[in-house]
Design an enzyme around this catalytic site. Structure first.
Site, mmCIF file in Angstrom:
data_model
loop_
_atom_site.group_PDB
_atom_site.id
_atom_site.type_symbol
_atom_site.label_atom_id
_atom_site.label_comp_id
_atom_site.label_asym_id
_atom_site.label_seq_id
_atom_site.Cartn_x
_atom_site.Cartn_y
_atom_site.Cartn_z
ATOM 1 N N ARG A 83 37.200 107.339 104.557
ATOM 2 C CA ARG A 83 36.624 106.414 103.562
ATOM 3 C C ARG A 83 35.718 107.173 102.590
ATOM 4 O O ARG A 83 35.719 106.917 101.383
ATOM 5 C CB ARG A 83 35.870 105.283 104.267
ATOM 6 C CG ARG A 83 35.410 104.182 103.325
ATOM 7 C CD ARG A 83 34.931 102.943 104.056
ATOM 8 N NE ARG A 83 33.680 103.167 104.768
ATOM 9 C CZ ARG A 83 33.061 102.235 105.504
ATOM 10 N NH1 ARG A 83 33.595 101.026 105.629
ATOM 11 N NH2 ARG A 83 31.933 102.509 106.113
ATOM 12 N N GLU A 134 31.260 89.002 100.704
ATOM 13 C CA GLU A 134 30.703 89.678 101.887
ATOM 14 C C GLU A 134 29.186 89.599 101.794
ATOM 15 O O GLU A 134 28.645 89.123 100.800
ATOM 16 C CB GLU A 134 31.160 91.138 101.925
ATOM 17 C CG GLU A 134 30.711 91.965 100.723
ATOM 18 C CD GLU A 134 31.113 93.435 100.800
ATOM 19 O OE1 GLU A 134 31.364 93.938 101.908
ATOM 20 O OE2 GLU A 134 31.174 94.067 99.732
ATOM 21 N N LYS A 143 31.910 103.105 98.549
ATOM 22 C CA LYS A 143 30.571 102.984 99.152
ATOM 23 C C LYS A 143 29.680 103.979 98.407
ATOM 24 O O LYS A 143 29.405 105.081 98.889
ATOM 25 C CB LYS A 143 30.677 103.289 100.652
ATOM 26 C CG LYS A 143 29.620 102.619 101.495
ATOM 27 C CD LYS A 143 30.014 102.682 102.955
ATOM 28 C CE LYS A 143 28.828 102.545 103.867
ATOM 29 N NZ LYS A 143 28.005 101.379 103.686
HETATM 30 N N1 PXG Z 1 29.891 95.565 103.377
HETATM 31 C C1 PXG Z 1 28.984 96.356 102.781
HETATM 32 C C2 PXG Z 1 28.644 96.115 101.365
HETATM 33 C C3 PXG Z 1 28.370 97.405 103.510
HETATM 34 O O1 PXG Z 1 27.491 98.193 102.900
HETATM 35 C C4 PXG Z 1 29.672 96.739 105.453
HETATM 36 C C5 PXG Z 1 30.237 95.735 104.668
HETATM 37 C C6 PXG Z 1 30.154 96.932 106.853
HETATM 38 O O2 PXG Z 1 31.006 98.076 106.915
HETATM 39 P P1 PXG Z 1 31.186 98.930 108.252
HETATM 40 O O3 PXG Z 1 32.159 99.994 107.892
HETATM 41 O O4 PXG Z 1 29.815 99.455 108.599
HETATM 42 O O5 PXG Z 1 31.707 98.017 109.279
HETATM 43 C C7 PXG Z 1 28.690 97.577 104.879
HETATM 44 C C8 PXG Z 1 27.999 98.598 105.730
HETATM 45 C C9 PXG Z 1 22.520 98.851 107.153
HETATM 46 C C10 PXG Z 1 23.469 99.355 106.131
HETATM 47 O O6 PXG Z 1 21.427 99.428 107.255
HETATM 48 C C11 PXG Z 1 24.831 99.032 106.159
HETATM 49 C C12 PXG Z 1 25.674 99.533 105.186
HETATM 50 C C13 PXG Z 1 25.136 100.301 104.203
HETATM 51 C C14 PXG Z 1 23.799 100.592 104.187
HETATM 52 C C15 PXG Z 1 22.951 100.149 105.155
HETATM 53 O O7 PXG Z 1 22.844 97.864 107.831
HETATM 54 N N2 PXG Z 1 27.032 99.362 105.066
#
Ligand code: PXG
Length: 292
Positions: free
Chosen positions: A54, A186, A153
């Site tokens: 990713r 989301e 991301k």
């Molecule tokens: N949507 C967004 C916009 C995200 O940033 C997810 C979904 C979940 O993705 P994963 O691959 O983790 O299942 C994210 C996850 C935190 C944090 O502290 C989380 C994310 C980015 C920055 C901080 O919870 N991303």
């Protein structure tokens, strides 16, 4: 005495006080770069290959050539865990455009900066997993996929931060974001699922959301359990009237939403499908990924 934290910056492991980047780094000046949030469980970096894929895809989408191979990047992450004695933790992997001048042009940035921080994780308190979260819908709409695709991301998280600030103002732990058309997209750092009429629904990626790694894991687990799973667009009405709702993310894993905008969802506690998917997810993560 606190143990030293070793942070990978620009090819070397250094102590936290020496882990610095230039004020001319375009990651800082413009949010130009991308990142991953990764979890380690019991000596394995969960789905590290998927996170690295990713990251390299996000870099490709913004025309940033990461100067090391995927194998080398895997080693950076695993070695960061080893040096910090992390077997359960949270890893932040960052690639910025690197040092340039004060202009926007990425062509003035010859060398991307790579940073890896392996740390422990701050989890939601256990009671949140039982009672569920009270979430609000943000007025801030999710970035459009035709402009800045949320699949990237990127280091520019202002879109999400503005929505999270709305949640903060209302004392909510998360905010739900909608597409420009008002469809459910989301949350600021989590994907969303609902259970309705015995089916599991989650918005499709092309609506403009992050292709979450926890989301994919849950889709796989649910399919194996024989649940009817649909990636489809839905509205707030469907969430308010769902039997269950939960969020997925690397940090949160699976967590119920029991109130959205003052509407109680289902029975107002974490529902049976959410609980059983969380229990299966906790098994699923074991020994899956790169060994530390
Ligand atoms: N949507 C967004 C916009 C995200 O940033 C997810 C979904 C979940 O993705 P994963 O691959 O983790 O299942 C994210 C996850 C935190 C944090 O502290 C989380 C994310 C980015 C920055 C901080 O919870 N991303």
């Amino acid at each position: 005495m606190d143990r030293k934290q070793w942070i990978y910056v620009d090819g070397k492991f250094v102590e936290e006080k020496d882990a610095v980047v230039s004020v001319f780094d375009h990651g800082l000046l413009y949010g130009d770069g991308c990142f991953e949030g990764i979890r380690a469980y019991d000596g394995y970096v969960f789905k590290l290959d998927d996170h690295i894929d990713r990251l390299y895809n996000a870099a490709k989408a913004i025309s940033l050539t990461i100067p090391i191979s995927k194998e080398e990047m895997t080693e950076v992450v695993v070695e960061s865990c080893r040096r910090n004695d992390i077997s359960d933790g949270y890893i932040r992997l960052v690639v910025t455009r690197g040092k340039g001048d004060l202009g926007l042009s990425p062509s003035k940035c010859p060398k991307p900066t790579i940073i890896c921080i392996a740390a422990t994780i701050a989890l939601y308190p256990q009671e949140f997993y039982e009672k569920g979260l009270k979430v609000i819908t943000a007025t801030q709409r999710r970035n459009k996929a035709t402009i800045i695709d949320p699949q990237i991301k990127s280091l520019n998280y202002l879109n999400n931060i503005l929505a999270r600030a709305e949640a903060d103002r209302l004392g909510a732990p998360e905010a739900l974001m909608l597409t420009e058309d008002g469809l459910v997209a989301e949350c600021t750092g989590d994907n969303i699922f609902i259970i309705t009429k015995g089916e599991l629904w989650t918005p499709p990626i092309h609506l403009g959301i992050l292709d979450g790694i926890t989301r994919s894991s849950v889709l796989e687990i649910a399919q194996q359990k024989g649940l009817t799973v649909k990636e489809k667009a839905f509205t707030l009405f469907n969430v308010y009237c769902a039997d269950e709702c939960f969020l997925t993310g690397t940090a949160a894993e699976l967590i119920a939403v029991t109130d959205l905008d003052g509407r109680v969802i289902g029975d107002g506690v974490a529902g049976p499908v959410t609980r059983s998917l969380l229990a299966e997810f906790k098994q699923y993560v074991k020994g899956r990924g790169a060994k530390i």
